[in-house]
Design an enzyme around this catalytic site. Structure first.
Site, PDB file in Angstrom:
ATOM      1  N   ARG A   8       0.851  -1.193   0.000  1.00 41.14           N
ATOM      2  CA  ARG A   8       0.000   0.000   0.000  1.00 41.14           C
ATOM      3  C   ARG A   8       0.889   1.246   0.000  1.00 41.14           C
ATOM      4  O   ARG A   8       2.036   1.201   0.445  1.00 41.14           O
ATOM      5  CB  ARG A   8      -0.866   0.047   1.256  1.00 41.14           C
ATOM      6  CG  ARG A   8      -2.021  -0.904   1.293  1.00 41.14           C
ATOM      7  CD  ARG A   8      -2.705  -0.790   2.656  1.00 41.14           C
ATOM      8  NE  ARG A   8      -3.211   0.564   2.906  1.00 41.14           N
ATOM      9  CZ  ARG A   8      -3.481   1.055   4.123  1.00 41.14           C
ATOM     10  NH1 ARG A   8      -3.245   0.324   5.199  1.00 41.14           N
ATOM     11  NH2 ARG A   8      -3.955   2.277   4.249  1.00 41.14           N
ATOM     12  N   SER A  10       0.480   3.804   1.869  1.00 45.46           N
ATOM     13  CA  SER A  10       0.424   4.531   3.133  1.00 45.46           C
ATOM     14  C   SER A  10       1.817   4.639   3.752  1.00 45.46           C
ATOM     15  O   SER A  10       2.706   3.821   3.500  1.00 45.46           O
ATOM     16  CB  SER A  10      -0.520   3.838   4.120  1.00 45.46           C
ATOM     17  OG  SER A  10       0.060   2.657   4.627  1.00 45.46           O
ATOM     18  N   ASP A  80      -4.790  -7.183   8.464  1.00 49.77           N
ATOM     19  CA  ASP A  80      -5.543  -6.791   7.271  1.00 49.77           C
ATOM     20  C   ASP A  80      -5.748  -7.945   6.298  1.00 49.77           C
ATOM     21  O   ASP A  80      -6.473  -7.798   5.310  1.00 49.77           O
ATOM     22  CB  ASP A  80      -4.822  -5.651   6.533  1.00 49.77           C
ATOM     23  CG  ASP A  80      -4.812  -4.351   7.321  1.00 49.77           C
ATOM     24  OD1 ASP A  80      -5.710  -4.154   8.156  1.00 49.77           O
ATOM     25  OD2 ASP A  80      -3.886  -3.537   7.100  1.00 49.77           O
ATOM     26  N   THR A 150      -1.082  12.135  11.169  1.00 51.40           N
ATOM     27  CA  THR A 150      -2.242  13.021  11.043  1.00 51.40           C
ATOM     28  C   THR A 150      -3.187  12.831  12.213  1.00 51.40           C
ATOM     29  O   THR A 150      -3.694  13.804  12.793  1.00 51.40           O
ATOM     30  CB  THR A 150      -2.987  12.757   9.718  1.00 51.40           C
ATOM     31  OG1 THR A 150      -2.121  13.039   8.621  1.00 51.40           O
ATOM     32  CG2 THR A 150      -4.238  13.621   9.612  1.00 51.40           C
TER      33      THR A 150
END
Length: 214
Positions: A8, A10, A80, A150
């Site tokens: 991914r 990310s 996941d 974040t």
């Protein structure tokens, strides 16, 4: 030998993949590794995670790339990965596991036990939301999205008074933040939390053999 590694895009996924590559290079010094970043449904859907059918949302597109030979293997967070993979794929390796527990990060250094009544706690996980509410029914739990850094910034007291995250993610990213560990005896982690799963094609014996050295 050069391997293309699917992951991914990310920040945490790339950090995990770089860690896996660094470990593989220790035992396969003659091999080269290149990361191919792949966008998944979970990366593009901005809804709260616990309102989405989460089966495979963070790995399906990456594993499809493995199956279609666009990449040689993929690096995932084990939690996941669905319990049943496509028959063409196999979990070839699970490297040493990181810490399994969750942590509590607050704007004023409070713990889950002593944070003020009515505090707003952010989490992306229904499991964590339920456990927070069970331990502290007098706080408000709201969904939060975004990468780890974040989410930490959002726990400034403006929109959220605190957040709950996996300790493994903070460790792998090397984020310098104060947190209170949550005991697994009272705050159960997700199955597979803190572990990495490396997925390869089931018939790719050479790659599987290389990965098992890790």
């Amino acid at each position: 030998m050069k391997y293309i590694v699917g992951a991914r895009g990310s920040q945490l996924s790339i950090a995990q993949t770089n860690w896996v590559i660094s470990e593989l290079k220790k035992v396969n010094p003659d091999c080269e590794y290149e990361i191919k970043s792949i966008t998944t449904k979970g990366d593009t859907d901005s809804r709260p995670l616990f309102t989405i059918n989460q089966k495979g949302i963070f790995e399906k597109e990456v594993d499809r790339a493995v199956s279609q030979k666009e990449v040689d293997f993929a690096v995932h967070s084990l939690k996941d990965v669905p319990s049943e993979l496509d028959e063409s794929l196999i979990i070839a390796s699970i490297p040493k596991r990181e810490a399994v527990n969750d942590v509590f990060i607050s704007s004023d250094g409070s713990s889950l036990e002593n944070i003020k009544k009515g505090a707003v706690i952010g989490t992306s996980s229904l499991r964590r939301a339920v456990q927070v509410s069970r331990i502290r029914p007098d706080v408000t739990v709201k969904p939060i999205r975004g990468n780890i850094e974040t989410r930490i910034k959002k726990a400034s007291g403006e929109n959220f008074d605190a957040i709950v995250l996996a300790q493994a993610g903070i460790s792998r990213l090397g984020v310098d933040v104060d947190f209170s560990p949550l005991s697994i005896d009272i705050f159960s982690p997700s199955p597979g939390q803190g572990a990495i799963a490396i997925v390869a094609r089931a018939n790719d014996e050479d790659t599987i053999s290389m990965l098992k050295k890790n």
